[in-house]
Design a protein around this motif. Structure first.
Motif, PDB file in Angstrom:
ATOM      1  N   GLU B  62       4.424 -17.486   9.441  1.00 31.05           N
ATOM      2  CA  GLU B  62       2.970 -17.392   9.625  1.00 31.05           C
ATOM      3  C   GLU B  62       2.417 -16.081   9.102  1.00 31.05           C
ATOM      4  OE1 GLU B  62       2.110 -18.512  13.694  1.00 31.05           O
ATOM      5  OE2 GLU B  62       3.150 -20.432  13.354  1.00 31.05           O
ATOM      6  N   GLU B  63       3.215 -14.989   9.223  1.00 29.79           N
ATOM      7  CA  GLU B  63       2.698 -13.708   8.724  1.00 29.79           C
ATOM      8  C   GLU B  63       2.497 -13.705   7.206  1.00 29.79           C
ATOM      9  OE1 GLU B  63       5.294 -14.167  10.692  1.00 29.79           O
ATOM     10  OE2 GLU B  63       7.025 -12.931  10.140  1.00 29.79           O
ATOM     11  N   ASP B  64       3.149 -14.638   6.523  1.00 33.18           N
ATOM     12  CA  ASP B  64       2.912 -14.769   5.081  1.00 33.18           C
ATOM     13  C   ASP B  64       1.872 -15.853   4.787  1.00 33.18           C
ATOM     14  OD1 ASP B  64       4.663 -12.783   4.110  1.00 33.18           O
ATOM     15  OD2 ASP B  64       6.400 -14.104   4.395  1.00 33.18           O
ATOM     16  N   GLY B  65       1.206 -16.317   5.806  1.00 37.39           N
ATOM     17  CA  GLY B  65       0.182 -17.338   5.610  1.00 37.39           C
ATOM     18  C   GLY B  65       0.719 -18.748   5.667  1.00 37.39           C
ATOM     19  N   GLY B  66       2.008 -18.888   6.001  1.00 39.21           N
ATOM     20  CA  GLY B  66       2.616 -20.217   6.012  1.00 39.21           C
ATOM     21  C   GLY B  66       2.491 -20.912   7.353  1.00 39.21           C
ATOM     22  N   LEU B  67       3.117 -22.083   7.463  1.00 36.51           N
ATOM     23  CA  LEU B  67       3.085 -22.850   8.706  1.00 36.51           C
ATOM     24  C   LEU B  67       4.262 -22.522   9.604  1.00 36.51           C
ATOM     25  CD1 LEU B  67       2.049 -26.452   7.508  1.00 36.51           C
ATOM     26  CD2 LEU B  67       0.579 -24.609   8.342  1.00 36.51           C
ATOM     27  N   GLY B  68       5.222 -21.762   9.055  1.00 42.37           N
ATOM     28  CA  GLY B  68       6.371 -21.369   9.864  1.00 42.37           C
ATOM     29  C   GLY B  68       7.224 -22.537  10.315  1.00 42.37           C
ATOM     30  N   MET B  69       7.255 -23.566   9.508  1.00 42.49           N
ATOM     31  CA  MET B  69       8.067 -24.729   9.892  1.00 42.49           C
ATOM     32  C   MET B  69       9.403 -24.692   9.164  1.00 42.49           C
ATOM     33  SD  MET B  69       5.200 -27.691   9.904  1.00 42.49           S
ATOM     34  CE  MET B  69       4.033 -27.820  11.244  1.00 42.49           C
ATOM     35  N   GLY B  70      10.196 -25.766   9.363  1.00 39.80           N
ATOM     36  CA  GLY B  70      11.550 -25.751   8.818  1.00 39.80           C
ATOM     37  C   GLY B  70      11.803 -26.853   7.799  1.00 39.80           C
ATOM     38  N   GLN B  71      13.078 -27.038   7.540  1.00 36.99           N
ATOM     39  CA  GLN B  71      13.507 -28.020   6.547  1.00 36.99           C
ATOM     40  C   GLN B  71      13.117 -29.444   6.953  1.00 36.99           C
ATOM     41  OE1 GLN B  71      15.312 -26.968   3.665  1.00 36.99           O
ATOM     42  NE2 GLN B  71      14.801 -29.013   2.935  1.00 36.99           N
ATOM     43  N   VAL B  72      13.229 -29.730   8.251  1.00 39.45           N
ATOM     44  CA  VAL B  72      12.892 -31.086   8.691  1.00 39.45           C
ATOM     45  C   VAL B  72      11.450 -31.409   8.315  1.00 39.45           C
ATOM     46  CG1 VAL B  72      12.572 -32.577  10.710  1.00 39.45           C
ATOM     47  CG2 VAL B  72      14.566 -31.082  10.584  1.00 39.45           C
ATOM     48  N   GLU B  73      10.563 -30.430   8.508  1.00 41.33           N
ATOM     49  CA  GLU B  73       9.143 -30.650   8.209  1.00 41.33           C
ATOM     50  C   GLU B  73       8.908 -30.742   6.693  1.00 41.33           C
ATOM     51  OE1 GLU B  73      10.293 -28.514  10.471  1.00 41.33           O
ATOM     52  OE2 GLU B  73       9.384 -29.199  12.358  1.00 41.33           O
ATOM     53  N   ALA B  74       9.559 -29.858   5.951  1.00 35.89           N
ATOM     54  CA  ALA B  74       9.427 -29.933   4.488  1.00 35.89           C
ATOM     55  C   ALA B  74       9.903 -31.307   3.991  1.00 35.89           C
ATOM     56  CB  ALA B  74      10.229 -28.819   3.822  1.00 35.89           C
ATOM     57  N   ASN B  75      10.968 -31.777   4.624  1.00 38.23           N
ATOM     58  CA  ASN B  75      11.507 -33.081   4.223  1.00 38.23           C
ATOM     59  C   ASN B  75      10.553 -34.227   4.544  1.00 38.23           C
ATOM     60  OD1 ASN B  75      13.771 -31.850   3.279  1.00 38.23           O
ATOM     61  ND2 ASN B  75      15.209 -32.952   4.601  1.00 38.23           N
ATOM     62  N   ILE B  76       9.806 -34.069   5.605  1.00 39.32           N
ATOM     63  CA  ILE B  76       8.820 -35.104   5.950  1.00 39.32           C
ATOM     64  C   ILE B  76       7.824 -35.254   4.807  1.00 39.32           C
ATOM     65  CG2 ILE B  76       6.814 -35.539   7.433  1.00 39.32           C
ATOM     66  CD1 ILE B  76       8.570 -34.486   9.797  1.00 39.32           C
ATOM     67  N   VAL B  77       7.363 -34.119   4.297  1.00 41.54           N
ATOM     68  CA  VAL B  77       6.438 -34.160   3.158  1.00 41.54           C
ATOM     69  C   VAL B  77       7.135 -34.762   1.935  1.00 41.54           C
ATOM     70  CG1 VAL B  77       5.022 -32.761   1.602  1.00 41.54           C
ATOM     71  CG2 VAL B  77       5.154 -32.171   4.037  1.00 41.54           C
ATOM     72  N   LEU B  78       8.379 -34.337   1.724  1.00 38.49           N
ATOM     73  CA  LEU B  78       9.100 -34.806   0.535  1.00 38.49           C
ATOM     74  C   LEU B  78       9.357 -36.308   0.553  1.00 38.49           C
ATOM     75  CD1 LEU B  78      11.371 -31.725   0.067  1.00 38.49           C
ATOM     76  CD2 LEU B  78      10.022 -32.799  -1.767  1.00 38.49           C
ATOM     77  N   GLU B  79       9.632 -36.847   1.733  1.00 35.59           N
ATOM     78  CA  GLU B  79       9.879 -38.293   1.775  1.00 35.59           C
ATOM     79  C   GLU B  79       8.621 -39.055   1.341  1.00 35.59           C
ATOM     80  OE1 GLU B  79      11.970 -39.999   5.181  1.00 35.59           O
ATOM     81  OE2 GLU B  79      11.068 -41.959   4.741  1.00 35.59           O
ATOM     82  N   GLU B  80       7.463 -38.544   1.736  1.00 34.37           N
ATOM     83  CA  GLU B  80       6.219 -39.219   1.329  1.00 34.37           C
ATOM     84  C   GLU B  80       5.952 -39.032  -0.160  1.00 34.37           C
ATOM     85  OE1 GLU B  80       4.978 -41.356   3.328  1.00 34.37           O
ATOM     86  OE2 GLU B  80       6.381 -40.670   4.873  1.00 34.37           O
ATOM     87  N   ILE B  81       6.278 -37.855  -0.669  1.00 35.21           N
ATOM     88  CA  ILE B  81       6.175 -37.624  -2.113  1.00 35.21           C
ATOM     89  C   ILE B  81       7.041 -38.656  -2.844  1.00 35.21           C
ATOM     90  CG2 ILE B  81       6.940 -36.038  -3.934  1.00 35.21           C
ATOM     91  CD1 ILE B  81       5.919 -33.719  -2.231  1.00 35.21           C
ATOM     92  N   GLY B  82       8.243 -38.848  -2.322  1.00 37.17           N
ATOM     93  CA  GLY B  82       9.165 -39.799  -2.948  1.00 37.17           C
ATOM     94  C   GLY B  82       8.648 -41.223  -2.902  1.00 37.17           C
ATOM     95  N   ALA B  83       8.152 -41.614  -1.736  1.00 37.32           N
ATOM     96  CA  ALA B  83       7.714 -43.001  -1.571  1.00 37.32           C
ATOM     97  C   ALA B  83       6.535 -43.333  -2.479  1.00 37.32           C
ATOM     98  CB  ALA B  83       7.353 -43.271  -0.115  1.00 37.32           C
ATOM     99  N   ASN B  84       5.711 -42.314  -2.780  1.00 38.45           N
ATOM    100  CA  ASN B  84       4.526 -42.541  -3.619  1.00 38.45           C
ATOM    101  C   ASN B  84       4.706 -42.032  -5.046  1.00 38.45           C
ATOM    102  OD1 ASN B  84       2.311 -43.564  -1.675  1.00 38.45           O
ATOM    103  ND2 ASN B  84       3.300 -41.900  -0.563  1.00 38.45           N
ATOM    104  N   LEU B  85       5.896 -41.537  -5.345  1.00 40.69           N
ATOM    105  CA  LEU B  85       6.186 -40.968  -6.673  1.00 40.69           C
ATOM    106  C   LEU B  85       5.140 -39.931  -7.070  1.00 40.69           C
ATOM    107  CD1 LEU B  85       7.262 -44.172  -8.666  1.00 40.69           C
ATOM    108  CD2 LEU B  85       8.710 -42.579  -7.390  1.00 40.69           C
ATOM    109  N   THR B  86       4.691 -39.169  -6.080  1.00 40.87           N
ATOM    110  CA  THR B  86       3.643 -38.184  -6.336  1.00 40.87           C
ATOM    111  C   THR B  86       4.191 -37.022  -7.159  1.00 40.87           C
ATOM    112  OG1 THR B  86       2.789 -38.724  -4.149  1.00 40.87           O
ATOM    113  CG2 THR B  86       1.885 -36.754  -5.234  1.00 40.87           C
TER     114      THR B  86
END
Ligand SMILES: Cc1cc2nc3c(=O)[nH]c(=O)nc-3n(C[C@H](O)[C@H](O)[C@H](O)COP(=O)(O)OP(=O)(O)OC[C@H]3O[C@@H](n4cnc5c(N)ncnc54)[C@H](O)[C@@H]3O)c2cc1C
Ligand SMILES: Cc1cc2nc3c(=O)[nH]c(=O)nc-3n(C[C@H](O)[C@H](O)[C@H](O)COP(=O)(O)OP(=O)(O)OC[C@H]3O[C@@H](n4cnc5c(N)ncnc54)[C@H](O)[C@@H]3O)c2cc1C
Lengths: 392, 379
Positions: B62-86
């Motif tokens: 968060e101190e760098d302006g981020g959400l401070g989340m982890g790999q599981v959360e990044a993967n959640i976004v990535l799975e949707e990227i994959g499903a939509n070929l974004t």
């Protein structure tokens, strides 16, 4: 045998004299293939000279009788010619669906008048044919096709749509399955021949995932097809309403052809084609070796099949097995080639890959188990006709 | 840790799914940019929207302006990227480069992170040398020169390299090519003299560069982390990138499978839906099983990465290889069960096949990772 050896010597010197060096290079693009037809152009003088020499000698269709434009070669002679051509990597002088498909159908089912006219036109590369079988709603279940020809006495009025007509946008004539009896599924189809320049025929290219568009949708909108093109030249092959017999004969022929090339050309071992063997990942190497086991074994199967065909042995449904195994293997082969080549093979538009050749070829192989009858249909046929499974 | 999403993660999955289905859809992004022959291979507008959603800084504190989340959360976004070929630089920028930058000094982070978080900048990573992923061997050299370094060598498969304002480069500062130690990471700005790109469109319509460094002068503050101490950071990047690519692969598999199962319920042949043929039913059911198993191992691996478990390395390779198998199956079965139309550019199933191929190669294919599984398992 002595005759055959003499024939080989003659063939060798004829090829030496007539096949230009440029025609001994591997086919790289579609432009390297001469398809003939009304609008055909030659890529270069060598292609023209080679085609004309073969045409005049009957070597565009070596086994067809001389009076239909062939050279009347016996099967052993034709094999010698093939071997001698392969020895110098000679390209086929003429490629066409007329040679591969309509020709064999006419030789088997055609009238004398049809043979005189159409076979000569095909052999001489004058008319380019395309095949109108599949429809959007009728692929695996081809016999359900709906394109309809309404009987108007001396002609039919044809309406409907075909799909996957190869090179329809460049073809002159089409051999086309048309329903002429709506009440009779199998015995209600006529194998018609007609000129695509006539009114009502239009085509639209289909772009494949490999980026090429050699196929079309073909639309028939009130196309008038006369029942006869002159004495003893009916506009249909075989009998009216018996076109399915012709189609089935050709499908068998096509599968045999696909499986034969699948075996001999494509399933060759992988080691020879990857230059990076030394650096290969050990797991990939194992996978490739297992592929080679299948591929080399399959080559023996193809050879056995072709030998048995010559003496009339072997189950008539075996081409289905060859088509299935050969095409599935070719797909696997290209998967492995992509893996061996790594990120370089992902390139779609680069000089090093000649505009994405590895990737485009890999994608194109995915159709091998679809075109000419899908793998599933091949397996269904094996279950039914060879294993005689109930309900299959 | 239980192998399901907690409430926050489930909410994120919902919003990522909605967002990607709306904004990242195939017609709106992949086909749109591809058919215009876009030299970036993705839309900058969408990247800014990623920034508004917070996705760009998902792994950053968060101190760098981020959400401070982890790999599981990044993967959640990535799975949707994959499903939509974004098409998006998310994996390169927000997973791989961000993981490196997290280890940067205050100055480094201050220089590069705000524009990443805002969805303004795109970053790439340059790891591979040659057509296969072999990060154990790094030959690209950075030699001491004055107060800084001179970078010489070649890198391949630098995804979205030509669009990147900065490229994280893994280079050798000491030792020989196959040494584990002696690696340093550098943040090389886009306008660095002596860096040239050969940017090539790939089968999936994304862009990747072959990069040549011809004596590129870098300041000392281009170093990310410690000189000669880059291997650990590189390994962290690789873990994040591989598990991330695996998550995207699960999305690709899911997208292809859903489309195919739908088709089995629509297409008629022989007077009946093709989904009534048991030959196809069993294969669809098998595919479902494989995709579910792949999804499970990806979640497991992501949790292990987040927990900095010593098992993370093994399970990351298991996940990457398993997904390659499952997603490969999904796209092959997808095309085959669509029959002829599966081969047409007009239908989307072929696009899944193309993306899967590129993703499978990225950061190691199943053969490479199966080999690592053997090694890490002691045989
Ligand atoms: C590159 C290419 C070239 C082609 N060239 C030609 C050509 O020159 N001339 C021509 O006429 N056609 C051509 N075709 C069409 C081809 O013959 C058909 O695509 C093929 O027969 C499958 O039909 P379909 O596409 O309608 O698929 P469908 O029949 O709809 O099949 C969809 C899926 O269902 C499966 N399926 C269907 N029935 C069964 C069953 N009973 N049991 C189990 N599974 C089943 C299929 O195997 C397939 O996986 C070509 C196709 C391609 C892709
Ligand atoms: C080691 C062992 C332990 C067992 N323990 C128990 C037990 O504790 N209690 C108990 O009640 N039973 C038990 N069984 C029996 C077991 O449940 C049956 O063997 C099983 O359900 C299959 O039935 P079957 O042997 O009659 O084969 P069948 O049902 O005749 O099947 C023969 C083959 O046809 C396939 N098949 C059948 N129907 C279909 C279909 N609709 N579609 C596709 N394929 C089909 C089957 O998968 C199989 O490959 C045991 C069996 C074994 C081998």
């Amino acid at each position: 045998m002595a005759d055959l050896e003499q024939f080989r010597a003659e063939t060798r010197s004829w090829l030496e004299a007539n096949c230009p060096p440029e025609m001994r290079e591997p086919v790289e693009t579609d432009k390297d293939v001469y398809w003939g037809g009304r609008n055909a152009t030659f890529k270069n003088d060598a292609q023209k000279a080679w085609f004309e020499a073969c045409r005049d000698k009957g070597y565009t269709v070596p086994m067809w009788p001389k009076e239909y434009g062939g050279a009347g070669l016996s099967a052993p002679e034709a094999k010698v010619l093939r071997e001698e051509m392969a020895r110098i990597n000679a390209r086929p002088p003429l490629s066409s669906f007329g040679i591969w498909m309509l020709g064999p159908a006419l030789l088997h089912f055609g009238t004398e008048g049809q043979k005189q006219r159409f076979l000569n036109e095909i052999a001489r590369g004058e008319i380019r044919w395309c095949q109108g079988y599949s429809e959007p709603g009728s692929g695996s279940d081809l016999v359900s096709m709906q394109t309809y020809g309404e009987d108007k006495g001396d002609h039919w009025i044809v309406n409907g749509q075909k799909i996957w007509t190869s090179y329809a946008d460049e073809a002159d004539w089409i051999f086309c399955l048309v329903r002429t009896d709506k009440d009779n599924k199998y015995q209600g189809i006529t194998f018609m021949l007609f000129d695509m320049a006539g009114d009502g025929v239009s085509t639209k290219p289909i772009k494949l995932i490999s980026g090429n568009s050699p196929f079309c949708e073909t639309f028939m909108d009130d196309v008038k097809v006369p029942k006869s093109y002159g004495e003893d030249v009916p506009a249909y092959v075989g009998e009216i309403n018996r076109g399915w017999d012709v189609a089935k004969y050709l499908l068998g022929h096509e599968r045999e052809m696909i499986s034969a090339t699948g075996g001999v050309d494509r399933a060759s071992s992988l080691g020879a084609v990857t230059s990076r063997q030394g650096e290969l990942d050990p797991v990939l190497r194992s996978e490739m070796a297992l592929f080679d086991v299948d591929a080399l074994a399959f080559t023996a199967m193809s050879e056995k099949f072709l030998d048995e065909v010559k003496i009339g042995k072997g189950h008539p449904a075996q081409p289905n097995m060859l088509k299935y195994a050969g095409t599935e293997m070719n797909k696997r082969r290209h998967e492995l080639l992509m893996a061996a080549g790594g990120s370089r093979t992902l390139e779609w538009e680069s000089e090093e890959t000649e505009n994405g050749k590895p990737a485009r070829s890999w994608l194109r192989t995915k159709a091998n188990s679809i075109e000419g009858g899908t793998s599933e249909i091949m397996l269904n046929v094996i279950s039914k006709r060879i294993l005689e499974l109930p309900g299959a | 840790m239980p192998l399901y999403y907690d409430d926050d993660q489930a909410m994120l999955a919902d919003s990522a799914s909605d967002f990607m289905r709306e904004e990242g859809a195939i017609a709106k992004q992949l086909r749109h940019w591809r058919d215009r022959d876009c030299k970036d291979g993705f839309g900058h507008g969408l990247w800014e929207q990623f920034g508004e959603m917070g996705f760009t800084g998902i792994l950053l504190p968060e101190e760098d302006g981020g959400l401070g989340m982890g790999q599981v959360e990044a993967n959640i976004v990535l799975e949707e990227i994959g499903a939509n070929l974004t098409p998006s630089p998310f994996l390169s920028s927000s997973v791989l480069a961000a993981t490196a930058l997290k280890h940067g000094s205050d100055d480094t982070r201050g220089r590069w992170l705000p524009d990443l978080v805002a969805g303004k900048n795109v970053y790439a990573v340059a790891i591979d040398e040659g057509p296969k992923h072999r990060p154990e061997r790094i030959a690209c050299k950075a030699e001491k020169s004055g107060n800084g370094f001179k970078l010489t060598g070649k890198k391949d498969f630098v995804v979205y390299g030509a669009s990147a304002e900065m490229i994280v480069v893994a280079a050798r500062t000491s030792g020989s090519d196959s040494d584990t130690d002696g690696i340093t990471l550098f943040a090389v700005p886009q306008d660095a003299d002596g860096m040239s790109h050969d940017s090539v469109r790939l089968v999936d319509s994304s862009m990747a560069s072959h990069i040549t460094f011809d004596g590129v002068d870098l300041d000392g503050d281009a170093v990310i982390g410690e000189v000669d101490g880059g291997r650990e950071i590189l390994n962290a990047m690789l873990r994040a990138g591989r598990v991330g690519a695996a998550a995207e692969g699960v999305g690709v598999a899911r997208g292809a499978m859903d489309m195919t199962v739908d088709y089995l319920k629509q297409r008629k042949q022989f007077g009946t839906l093709i989904g009534t043929f048991q030959a196809l039913q069993h294969r669809a059911a098998h595919l479902y099983s494989e995709v579910e198993i792949a999804r499970a191992v990806v979640l497991k691996a992501a949790q292990l990465v987040d927990g900095e478990s010593e098992k993370a390395e093994l399970m990351t390779s298991v996940a990457k290889a398993k997904v390659a198998k499952a997603a490969g199956l999904a796209v092959r079965e997808g095309v085959q069960m669509h029959g002829g139309i599966g081969m047409t550019d007009e239908y989307d199933i072929g696009l899944y096949m193309k993306r899967e191929r590129a993703l499978q190669e990225f950061l190691g294919d199943m053969y490479y990772h199966a080999g690592r599984v053997a090694e890490l398992s002691g045989y």
